[in-house]
Design a protein around this motif. Structure first.
Motif, PDB file in Angstrom:
ATOM      1  N   ARG A 116     -11.623  -9.002   8.502  1.00  0.00           N
ATOM      2  CA  ARG A 116     -10.247  -9.436   8.701  1.00  0.00           C
ATOM      3  C   ARG A 116      -9.392  -8.226   9.052  1.00  0.00           C
ATOM      4  O   ARG A 116      -9.234  -7.303   8.263  1.00  0.00           O
ATOM      5  CB  ARG A 116      -9.730 -10.142   7.457  1.00  0.00           C
ATOM      6  CG  ARG A 116     -10.532 -11.403   7.120  1.00  0.00           C
ATOM      7  CD  ARG A 116      -9.956 -12.157   5.950  1.00  0.00           C
ATOM      8  NE  ARG A 116      -9.895 -11.342   4.752  1.00  0.00           N
ATOM      9  CZ  ARG A 116      -9.282 -11.701   3.621  1.00  0.00           C
ATOM     10  NH1 ARG A 116      -8.658 -12.853   3.565  1.00  0.00           N
ATOM     11  NH2 ARG A 116      -9.293 -10.916   2.576  1.00  0.00           N
ATOM     12  N   VAL A 117      -8.851  -8.253  10.258  1.00  0.00           N
ATOM     13  CA  VAL A 117      -8.053  -7.139  10.770  1.00  0.00           C
ATOM     14  C   VAL A 117      -6.574  -7.492  10.637  1.00  0.00           C
ATOM     15  O   VAL A 117      -6.162  -8.587  11.049  1.00  0.00           O
ATOM     16  CB  VAL A 117      -8.402  -6.855  12.245  1.00  0.00           C
ATOM     17  CG1 VAL A 117      -7.582  -5.679  12.772  1.00  0.00           C
ATOM     18  CG2 VAL A 117      -9.893  -6.571  12.392  1.00  0.00           C
ATOM     19  N   PRO A 118      -5.757  -6.608  10.054  1.00  0.00           N
ATOM     20  CA  PRO A 118      -4.326  -6.915   9.909  1.00  0.00           C
ATOM     21  C   PRO A 118      -3.667  -7.261  11.240  1.00  0.00           C
ATOM     22  O   PRO A 118      -4.130  -6.838  12.313  1.00  0.00           O
ATOM     23  CB  PRO A 118      -3.750  -5.617   9.331  1.00  0.00           C
ATOM     24  CG  PRO A 118      -4.902  -4.955   8.648  1.00  0.00           C
ATOM     25  CD  PRO A 118      -6.107  -5.300   9.480  1.00  0.00           C
ATOM     26  N   LYS A 150      -0.018  -4.430   6.581  1.00  0.00           N
ATOM     27  CA  LYS A 150      -1.027  -3.607   5.916  1.00  0.00           C
ATOM     28  C   LYS A 150      -2.102  -4.464   5.282  1.00  0.00           C
ATOM     29  O   LYS A 150      -3.240  -4.031   5.137  1.00  0.00           O
ATOM     30  CB  LYS A 150      -0.364  -2.697   4.868  1.00  0.00           C
ATOM     31  CG  LYS A 150       0.488  -1.600   5.491  1.00  0.00           C
ATOM     32  CD  LYS A 150       0.975  -0.594   4.465  1.00  0.00           C
ATOM     33  CE  LYS A 150       1.744   0.539   5.122  1.00  0.00           C
ATOM     34  NZ  LYS A 150       2.218   1.546   4.147  1.00  0.00           N
ATOM     35  N   ASN A 151      -1.738  -5.691   4.888  1.00  0.00           N
ATOM     36  CA  ASN A 151      -2.755  -6.596   4.352  1.00  0.00           C
ATOM     37  C   ASN A 151      -3.454  -7.284   5.515  1.00  0.00           C
ATOM     38  O   ASN A 151      -2.877  -7.491   6.583  1.00  0.00           O
ATOM     39  CB  ASN A 151      -2.128  -7.631   3.426  1.00  0.00           C
ATOM     40  CG  ASN A 151      -1.176  -8.557   4.166  1.00  0.00           C
ATOM     41  OD1 ASN A 151      -0.123  -8.136   4.635  1.00  0.00           O
ATOM     42  ND2 ASN A 151      -1.544  -9.824   4.287  1.00  0.00           N
ATOM     43  N   SER A 152      -4.709  -7.646   5.295  1.00  0.00           N
ATOM     44  CA  SER A 152      -5.532  -8.142   6.402  1.00  0.00           C
ATOM     45  C   SER A 152      -5.642  -9.667   6.458  1.00  0.00           C
ATOM     46  O   SER A 152      -6.479 -10.192   7.175  1.00  0.00           O
ATOM     47  CB  SER A 152      -6.945  -7.543   6.290  1.00  0.00           C
ATOM     48  OG  SER A 152      -7.541  -7.913   5.067  1.00  0.00           O
ATOM     49  N   ASN A 153      -4.794 -10.365   5.742  1.00  0.00           N
ATOM     50  CA  ASN A 153      -4.938 -11.822   5.677  1.00  0.00           C
ATOM     51  C   ASN A 153      -4.666 -12.508   7.015  1.00  0.00           C
ATOM     52  O   ASN A 153      -3.723 -12.164   7.723  1.00  0.00           O
ATOM     53  CB  ASN A 153      -3.994 -12.396   4.613  1.00  0.00           C
ATOM     54  CG  ASN A 153      -4.357 -11.902   3.236  1.00  0.00           C
ATOM     55  OD1 ASN A 153      -4.160 -10.735   2.923  1.00  0.00           O
ATOM     56  ND2 ASN A 153      -4.895 -12.774   2.411  1.00  0.00           N
ATOM     57  N   ILE A 194       0.865  -1.179   0.000  1.00  0.00           N
ATOM     58  CA  ILE A 194       0.000   0.000   0.000  1.00  0.00           C
ATOM     59  C   ILE A 194       0.902   1.230   0.000  1.00  0.00           C
ATOM     60  O   ILE A 194       1.646   1.481   0.956  1.00  0.00           O
ATOM     61  CB  ILE A 194      -0.947   0.005   1.217  1.00  0.00           C
ATOM     62  CG1 ILE A 194      -1.862  -1.228   1.156  1.00  0.00           C
ATOM     63  CG2 ILE A 194      -1.782   1.278   1.240  1.00  0.00           C
ATOM     64  CD1 ILE A 194      -2.742  -1.402   2.369  1.00  0.00           C
ATOM     65  N   SER A 195       0.844   1.986  -1.072  1.00  0.00           N
ATOM     66  CA  SER A 195       1.710   3.144  -1.262  1.00  0.00           C
ATOM     67  C   SER A 195       0.945   4.436  -0.976  1.00  0.00           C
ATOM     68  O   SER A 195      -0.139   4.659  -1.504  1.00  0.00           O
ATOM     69  CB  SER A 195       2.246   3.151  -2.708  1.00  0.00           C
ATOM     70  OG  SER A 195       3.026   4.303  -2.946  1.00  0.00           O
ATOM     71  N   GLU A 196       1.533   5.262  -0.139  1.00  0.00           N
ATOM     72  CA  GLU A 196       0.889   6.507   0.269  1.00  0.00           C
ATOM     73  C   GLU A 196       1.092   7.594  -0.783  1.00  0.00           C
ATOM     74  O   GLU A 196       2.053   7.558  -1.562  1.00  0.00           O
ATOM     75  CB  GLU A 196       1.462   6.979   1.603  1.00  0.00           C
ATOM     76  CG  GLU A 196       1.284   6.003   2.759  1.00  0.00           C
ATOM     77  CD  GLU A 196      -0.157   5.872   3.190  1.00  0.00           C
ATOM     78  OE1 GLU A 196      -0.956   6.795   2.922  1.00  0.00           O
ATOM     79  OE2 GLU A 196      -0.493   4.831   3.806  1.00  0.00           O
TER      80      GLU A 196
END
Length: 335
Positions: A176-178, A244-247, A126-128
């Motif tokens: 799904r919470v990271p 950052k990913n919620s897996n 995820i790029s800001e």
């Protein structure tokens, strides 16, 4: 709260979703043959009726082309878009140089950079807005290391939800919470991770309800972006994210929200499955207003997953367990 049903003994080496299918099949008197233990490949036999089931959710009900469409994020976005289903706006690339050329196009946008053909959230960055060219390049390199093609798309704010679609219905939904820990004002992030990993539900290799939170360079970089490291001590009650990913496969938490989701979102999930011709799948939807009627400005369908895990719904980190194995056996025609 509904109590969970115990898993059968003797199958602990298999992934937990496969253990769920075995448990529910045995309860019906269905004979179990393990075709390939390492591949979690079963044959279920009841009288003259037999079915192959791989990794709990791969069955004859979904065709090879359906799997291929779901596996390829470009193809799945195409079928969703063609069916009028809201998806994040983006572009796809098959060469690193072409993706680099669009650095300025995406510069002022928050964006997701992800491989086209991976699962479990691997390689997603995820790029800001305003990220340097060097950081943008680093995301591209990771994504291209896992796939020949990548997608860069708009980042939609809000929690991410997994809708488990079986046949014509959504049977379970979880938020799904990271991977995260909560500060206690005295323990280091490292200690908080180790303490959270002591939960007997956490393990490795999809053989337990939850996965252990890792302490790799990936988690360290996420901490650095927050001005922290593994030795930092955070204030009481502050939630610290390590991914950052919620897996769930990378240490995330699954929170059952099936009963609070607006019915129209469930309809969108079923329509998404049908767009790909899928009978068994997981639909990932991001929304900041999941309990309200869908607003195209505040949600998007992210992915169609061809191998949805069952255990995140049956053994959620919090919330009501949903027993989904029997639903698959019903679809396969077992009594």
């Amino acid at each position: 709260m509904t109590e969970t049903k115990p898993l059968p003994s003797g199958f602990e080496d298999l992934e937990i979703s496969t253990q769920i299918i075995i448990r529910d099949a045995l309860a019906r008197g269905i004979k179990i043959e393990i075709v390939d233990r390492k591949e979690n490949f079963l044959r279920l036999i009841q009288g003259n009726h037999s079915e192959f089931v791989k990794e709990a959710s791969k069955t004859r009900l979904d065709s090879l082309i359906t799997y291929l469409v779901m596996e390829n994020k470009i193809a799945s976005k195409l079928v969703l878009n063609d069916n009028g289903i809201r998806v994040p706006v983006g572009r796809n690339y098959s060469s690193f140089d072409d993706a680099i050329k669009d650095y300025t196009f995406f510069l002022d946008k928050k964006k997701v950079i992800k491989p086209v053909t991976t699962n479990f959230g691997l390689g997603i960055g995820i790029s800001e807005p305003g990220d340097s060219l060097e950081k943008y390049e680093s995301f591209l390199k990771v994504a291209f290391s896992l796939s020949n093609s990548i997608i860069i798309e708009e980042f939609i704010e809000g929690p991410e939800y997994r809708f488990l679609v079986l046949g014509d219905e959504v049977v379970a939904v979880c938020n799904r919470v990271p991977a995260n820990v909560v500060g206690d004002g005295k323990s280091s992030v490292r200690d908080l991770i180790q303490k959270k990993n002591e939960d007997p539900r956490r393990g490795e290799g999809h053989k337990t309800a939850l996965e252990k939170i890792q302490m790799t360079e990936v988690e360290l970089q996420i901490l650095k972006d927050q001005g922290l490291n593994f030795d930092s001590i955070s204030e009481l009650g502050k939630q610290i994210f390590l991914r950052k990913n919620s897996n769930i496969s990378t240490g995330g938490d699954s929170l059952d929200v099936t009963d609070m989701v607006h019915p129209d979102f469930k309809s969108i999930a079923v329509s998404s499955a049908k767009a790909a011709g899928a009978v068994i799948c997981g639909i990932d939807i991001i929304s900041s207003e999941i309990a309200l009627k869908p607003n195209p400005k505040t949600y998007g369908v992210l992915e169609i997953n061809f191998n949805p895990v069952l255990y995140i719904h049956e053994f959620p980190y919090s919330g009501k367990p949903r027993f989904v194995g029997d639903k698959i056996l019903d679809l396969l025609g077992f009594k």
